[in-house]
Design a protein around this motif. Structure first.
Motif, mmCIF file in Angstrom:
data_model
loop_
_atom_site.group_PDB
_atom_site.id
_atom_site.type_symbol
_atom_site.label_atom_id
_atom_site.label_comp_id
_atom_site.label_asym_id
_atom_site.label_seq_id
_atom_site.Cartn_x
_atom_site.Cartn_y
_atom_site.Cartn_z
ATOM 1 N N LEU A 1 0.840 -1.201 0.000
ATOM 2 C CA LEU A 1 0.000 0.000 0.000
ATOM 3 C C LEU A 1 0.874 1.250 0.000
ATOM 4 N N ALA A 2 0.521 2.203 -0.873
ATOM 5 C CA ALA A 2 1.234 3.484 -0.937
ATOM 6 C C ALA A 2 0.291 4.644 -0.658
ATOM 7 N N GLY A 3 -0.843 4.349 -0.040
ATOM 8 C CA GLY A 3 -1.833 5.367 0.263
ATOM 9 C C GLY A 3 -3.051 4.722 0.895
ATOM 10 N N PRO A 4 -4.105 5.504 1.139
ATOM 11 C CA PRO A 4 -5.297 4.957 1.792
ATOM 12 C C PRO A 4 -6.086 4.052 0.863
ATOM 13 N N ARG A 5 -6.903 3.179 1.470
ATOM 14 C CA ARG A 5 -7.852 2.348 0.746
ATOM 15 C C ARG A 5 -9.240 2.971 0.824
ATOM 16 N N GLY A 6 -10.092 2.591 -0.110
ATOM 17 C CA GLY A 6 -11.469 3.063 -0.070
ATOM 18 C C GLY A 6 -12.387 2.071 -0.736
ATOM 19 N N ALA A 7 -13.692 2.215 -0.508
ATOM 20 C CA ALA A 7 -14.693 1.347 -1.126
ATOM 21 C C ALA A 7 -15.928 2.183 -1.442
ATOM 22 N N PHE A 8 -16.485 2.001 -2.652
ATOM 23 C CA PHE A 8 -17.591 2.825 -3.105
ATOM 24 C C PHE A 8 -18.603 1.961 -3.853
ATOM 25 N N PRO A 9 -19.858 1.908 -3.383
ATOM 26 C CA PRO A 9 -20.877 1.164 -4.120
ATOM 27 C C PRO A 9 -21.044 1.742 -5.523
ATOM 28 N N LEU A 10 -21.287 0.886 -6.496
ATOM 29 C CA LEU A 10 -21.407 1.325 -7.882
ATOM 30 C C LEU A 10 -22.873 1.425 -8.274
ATOM 31 N N ARG A 11 -23.177 2.457 -9.037
ATOM 32 C CA ARG A 11 -24.541 2.627 -9.511
ATOM 33 C C ARG A 11 -24.555 3.325 -10.858
ATOM 34 N N PHE A 12 -25.703 3.295 -11.472
ATOM 35 C CA PHE A 12 -25.948 3.934 -12.762
ATOM 36 C C PHE A 12 -26.981 5.022 -12.535
ATOM 37 N N VAL A 13 -26.713 6.217 -13.038
ATOM 38 C CA VAL A 13 -27.653 7.332 -12.941
ATOM 39 C C VAL A 13 -27.646 8.066 -14.273
ATOM 40 N N LEU A 14 -28.823 8.293 -14.837
ATOM 41 C CA LEU A 14 -28.929 9.106 -16.046
ATOM 42 C C LEU A 14 -30.186 9.955 -15.946
ATOM 43 N N ALA A 15 -29.999 11.270 -15.783
ATOM 44 C CA ALA A 15 -31.137 12.181 -15.728
ATOM 45 C C ALA A 15 -31.786 12.263 -17.107
ATOM 46 N N ARG A 16 -33.113 12.331 -17.125
ATOM 47 C CA ARG A 16 -33.819 12.414 -18.406
ATOM 48 C C ARG A 16 -33.618 13.777 -19.071
ATOM 49 N N SER A 17 -33.249 14.772 -18.278
ATOM 50 C CA SER A 17 -32.909 16.087 -18.814
ATOM 51 C C SER A 17 -31.762 16.649 -17.982
ATOM 52 N N PHE A 18 -30.885 17.388 -18.623
ATOM 53 C CA PHE A 18 -29.765 18.005 -17.910
ATOM 54 C C PHE A 18 -30.043 19.465 -17.562
ATOM 55 N N VAL A 19 -31.250 19.941 -17.830
ATOM 56 C CA VAL A 19 -31.568 21.347 -17.582
ATOM 57 C C VAL A 19 -32.951 21.476 -16.972
ATOM 58 N N GLY A 20 -33.153 22.612 -16.278
ATOM 59 C CA GLY A 20 -34.444 23.021 -15.768
ATOM 60 C C GLY A 20 -34.562 24.521 -15.955
ATOM 61 N N ARG A 21 -35.476 25.165 -15.254
ATOM 62 C CA ARG A 21 -35.606 26.614 -15.356
ATOM 63 C C ARG A 21 -34.427 27.265 -14.639
ATOM 64 N N ARG A 22 -33.544 27.885 -15.426
ATOM 65 C CA ARG A 22 -32.313 28.522 -14.927
ATOM 66 C C ARG A 22 -31.419 27.530 -14.179
ATOM 67 N N LEU A 23 -31.437 26.279 -14.615
ATOM 68 C CA LEU A 23 -30.692 25.226 -13.933
ATOM 69 C C LEU A 23 -30.010 24.319 -14.947
#
Length: 392
Positions: free
Chosen positions: A264-286
């Motif tokens: 080991l040359a640094g810290p270990r970590g663990a992250f659950p994996l998931r899939f996310v895809l928003a149906r739109s990337f925009v909203g009103r002024r967003l």
């Protein structure tokens, strides 16, 4: 620092991770010091956590980070990629696909950069560029005439012409906006670490497709690699909770003999994996940016590269609108961002998920290996893959 509606910010950014900070600096680089931009995140009031992750940044991402003055001197070039597909107990792991060509201009198609080091540089540069860094969350937002009103803790308020949500996969802003989202959890967890090894990596990234999931060793400086190891959740939890000696023993089983002994040359970590895809990337002024709009499996190393392309597109479109005297938060401007990003993000997300399912499905190994072997024997196709991976 916090401006009310009479002193409206041009852009408010939720999230001070690498995506949000890069966006703030890209906008400043496009429009100069007169741009009023603030980044909101309660984590700004805390010390940076230790982070085991590193990112493979494609050539177009490097150009963006160089332009805003944060490209790290110790970024490690990736000279090639070797892919194997074998059983865990296999003594030999034959290479079925090797991408060793550099781009036409002689540069590597990607570099490895530590996430924590990059975020430190981004914060330093943001302070120097006079980006407002606000150690508070945006607790509410509502679109009003000509701006979006932002609710802050203890009754505080701010206002902005445009709100960019770079607040991660679980984006509170996306949830409040009720953006329809297609999301699910993979039955895998990513184990990450920085590993030193006896044998040199020669700048080559190696990805073993194993029954439990892809096991990637990504080259850093010297005899050091970044480990990104996707494993079925029960086994990943067992390994994540094990001591360092057990963790290294399990990693050596999967890495094979090419690296020699690991440490080991640094810290270990663990992250659950998931899939996310928003149906739109925009909203009103967003606008949703990075993980707030899309999260993909790490097997192709495209997550942060997609985020950087979001940043490049949004900063370019907003800058063009500002120079033309247009409202930077208008529907027309945001529709341009949606059009610029929707096809690539959806294509990469679905292709990455399809690759995951192809390699996870039982009984498909022979078909996979034939396919990779055919690609390996097609130089023109390999050059196109390298060009696509570079983002140029």
């Amino acid at each position: 620092m916090i401006r009310g509606p009479s002193q409206t910010l041009d852009v408010a950014i939720a999230g001070a991770g690498p995506t949000g900070l890069t966006l703030a600096l890209a906008l400043k680089a496009e429009l100069g010091p007169s741009l009023r931009v603030a980044v909101f995140d309660p984590a700004l009031g805390r010390a940076l956590p230790r982070d085991a992750r590193a990112s493979m940044i494609a050539a177009d991402g490097r150009l963006l980070l160089e332009r805003i003055g944060v490209w790290p001197d110790d970024a490690a070039p990736v000279a090639g990629l070797r892919i194997t597909d074998s059983r865990l107990e296999a003594a030999v792991r034959p290479t079925f696909l090797e991408l060793g060509e550099a781009r036409a201009d002689g540069a590597p198609f990607a570099h490895m950069v530590f996430d924590a080091a990059l975020r430190t540089r981004l914060l330093e540069r943001a302070r120097a560029a006079e980006v407002d860094l606000v150690a508070q969350p945006i607790e509410s937002h509502s679109e009003e005439r000509g701006h979006v009103r932002l609710g802050l803790p203890n009754g505080g308020e701010a206002a902005a012409r445009l709100l960019a949500a770079a607040d991660g996969a679980g984006s509170p802003i996306r949830a409040r906006e009720r953006v329809p989202t297609y999301a699910f959890a993979y039955d895998q967890t990513a184990l990450v670490a920085t590993l030193a090894h006896e044998a040199p990596h020669r700048g080559v990234a190696v990805q073993h497709f194993l029954p439990g999931g892809p096991f990637a060793m990504l080259p850093l400086g010297g005899h050091v690699s970044s480990l990104v190891w996707s494993e079925r959740r029960p086994e990943a939890e067992r390994i994540a909770q094990s001591d360092d000696a057990t963790f290294l023993r399990e990693a050596e089983r999967r890495a094979g003999p090419d690296y020699g002994r690991l440490s080991l040359a640094g810290p270990r970590g663990a992250f659950p994996l998931r899939f996310v895809l928003a149906r739109s990337f925009v909203g009103r002024r967003l606008a949703l940016v990075g993980d707030a709009g899309h999260v993909v499996h790490p097997l192709a190393g495209q997550g942060f590269n997609l985020a950087l392309r979001d940043v490049a597109a949004l900063s370019r479109i907003v800058a063009a609108a500002a120079r033309a005297g247009e409202d930077i938060g208008s529907d027309a401007v945001l529709d341009g961002y949606e059009s610029a990003r929707r096809f690539e993000v959806a294509s990469v997300a679905t292709a990455t998920d399809a690759l995951y399912r192809l390699f996870a499905a039982p009984g498909t190994r022979g078909l996979r290996d034939v396919g990779m072997g055919l690609v390996d024997r097609a130089p023109a196709l390999k050059r196109r893959i390298v060009a696509a991976a570079s983002g140029l």
